[in-house]
Design an enzyme around this catalytic site. Structure first.
Site, short mmCIF file in Angstrom:
data_model
loop_
_atom_site.label_atom_id
_atom_site.label_comp_id
_atom_site.label_asym_id
_atom_site.label_seq_id
_atom_site.Cartn_x
_atom_site.Cartn_y
_atom_site.Cartn_z
N ASP A 1 -4.54 -18.38 20.95
CA ASP A 1 -4.22 -17.03 21.43
C ASP A 1 -2.89 -16.99 22.17
OD1 ASP A 1 -6.48 -15.85 20.42
OD2 ASP A 1 -7.58 -15.85 22.31
N HIS B 1 -12.50 -10.18 25.79
CA HIS B 1 -11.60 -9.26 25.12
C HIS B 1 -12.13 -7.84 25.13
CE1 HIS B 1 -8.13 -11.31 23.31
NE2 HIS B 1 -8.89 -12.40 23.30
N GLU C 1 -12.92 -14.93 12.68
CA GLU C 1 -11.49 -15.22 12.82
C GLU C 1 -11.25 -16.54 13.55
OE1 GLU C 1 -9.08 -12.83 15.34
OE2 GLU C 1 -10.70 -12.24 16.67
N HIS C 2 -11.97 -16.79 14.64
CA HIS C 2 -11.81 -18.03 15.41
C HIS C 2 -13.04 -18.90 15.23
CE1 HIS C 2 -9.55 -15.05 18.08
NE2 HIS C 2 -8.61 -15.87 17.65
#
Length: 425
Positions: free
Chosen positions: A344, A245, A310-311
């Site tokens: 995602d 990312h 978050e993940h």
């Protein structure tokens, strides 16, 4: 990067964003056009796409892409509808003739920011627009930037199929500011959702309060939890899937097995050179990658909660234990069959999630974010009106709020004939 450089960089972002927002407030469309030209080299006659333009763009997208978009949006829509069904409106009688209620009202206009630039994130259209429409938002404005001067056809298709009422080819701070404060050609929205770069995130931060936002977004994070049964190859692939990312995306492994730790590191080093996105994934792993070896699963879950990422991908023999043991995360991905990339891109849960430790106090974007949970009250029984009026008078005077007390006094006087000694000619 040294702390002084980080601070300087953040200061520069804040200063730039402050200037852009102030300029758009003052000059409106003229300023929006100037910044679009400066940052995106994009100055069409109209930034908003007409229905005819949208249809033409969608016709250029391969049918397989359209079919895939429809399928994924169906998954997102189904999950959002289940979320909506979990929210209950009610009215309850707490005393004779005293009715208290709760209802959910959708915001009347929402802005969906869909990033472009490095990647055309079509999935963000699913997450922000579909969820808003399921919540009942009547007007959804989608903004996405051109990519190297080209129209991102798949993103436009995704926004249209998701239900966007307006699609604008506009990016960056100028898009967030225009949606928030409005211009001659764009009516402002009430809430803005969607990820973006540091400038977009800072624009949302500065405009929060004037407009609602989903989250203060930071770099994407992945935390992989593994025991001795985990496959180091899978651990490595999944860590790198999120590292790509950007160069500031943390990728962390916590494991109870030193062997899994060492083999995962070796696999990452083997795979990195061949990744097309190694220019982003490499620095992310080098500067923000971590591997922790702990003795027990209890320590593993405790450390995972400290990260509050978050993940969180759970590659253990009993992955569902994480549901019982963990309390601080954006989303859990349980077992080897479930990767973060599913969340995602395709599985249906929302991928707009809390970063930078925000999972300590909030979850991610969901249908409820687009709803205002409001209350209402009604008193029709005179005995209850008397009880509450007298109580209000006493309670308010304890706090020295005489005006509040008198409102209560009047209700008791109307219902039971109480005297109003303060109401003398």
């Amino acid at each position: 990067m040294p702390r002084s450089e980080v601070t300087a960089s953040l200061d520069q972002v804040r200063e730039t964003v402050t200037g852009v927002i102030a300029d758009i407030r003052e000059r409106g469309d003229e300023a929006v056009r100037a910044y679009s030209e400066k940052f995106d080299k994009w100055t069409p006659e109209s930034f908003r796409l007409s229905d005819e333009e949208v249809e033409k763009i969608i016709a250029s997208v391969p049918q397989q892409v359209i079919d895939d978009i429809r399928f994924v949006q169906g998954q997102v829509r189904t999950f959002a509808r289940h979320q909506l069904d979990s929210l209950r409106e009610f009215e309850v009688e707490t005393l004779p003739g005293v009715r208290l209620g709760q209802k959910h009202i959708p915001v009347q206009a929402a802005g969906a920011y869909i990033p472009g630039g490095r990647y055309p994130l079509t999935a963000s259209a699913h997450m922000t627009i579909v969820t808003a429409k399921v919540a009942g938002v009547p007007r959804v404005v989608a903004c996405t930037p051109p990519i190297h001067g080209e129209i991102p056809a798949a993103t436009v298709a995704a926004a249209h199929l998701a239900g966007a009422d307006e699609i604008w080819l506009l990016g960056g701070v100028q898009a967030v500011a225009a949606m928030s404060v409005g211009t001659e050609s764009m009516r402002p929205v009430n809430l803005i959702a969607g990820p973006g770069n540091a400038y977009v995130a800072e624009a949302k931060r500065q405009l929060f309060g004037e407009v609602g936002i989903d989250l203060f977004a930071g770099p994407t994070e992945i935390l992989v939890l593994a025991d001795e049964h985990a496959d180091p190859f899978v651990c490595a692939v999944d860590l790198l899937s999120q590292a790509e990312h950007g160069p500031d995306s943390p990728a962390v492994l916590i494991t109870t097995s030193r062997e899994v730790a060492e083999q995962t590191i070796a696999e990452v080093e083997r795979l990195l050179p061949g990744m097309p996105t190694r220019d982003f994934a490499g620095p992310a792993w080098r500067d923000h990658g971590q591997v922790h070896v702990v003795d027990t699963l209890d320590e593993l879950y405790a450390l995972a909660d400290e990260f509050a990422f978050e993940h969180v991908e759970v590659l253990t023999a009993e992955p569902r234990l994480a549901l019982e043991r963990m309390t601080q995360y954006g989303a859990l991905f349980l077992g080897e069959g479930t990767c973060v990339s599913f969340g995602d891109k395709v599985i249906g849960t929302n991928h707009v999630l809390p970063t930078r430790g925000a999972a300590r106090y909030t979850g991610g974007l969901w249908v409820g974010k687009y709803l205002k949970t409001v209350t209402y009250q009604e008193v029709t029984d005179t005995d209850s009106q008397t009880l509450l009026g007298r109580l209000c008078g006493r309670a308010a005077r304890v706090e020295l709020f005489e005006g509040h007390a008198r409102s209560g006094d009047v209700r008791a006087a109307k219902a039971a004939g109480d005297e109003l000694p303060w109401n003398t000619p």
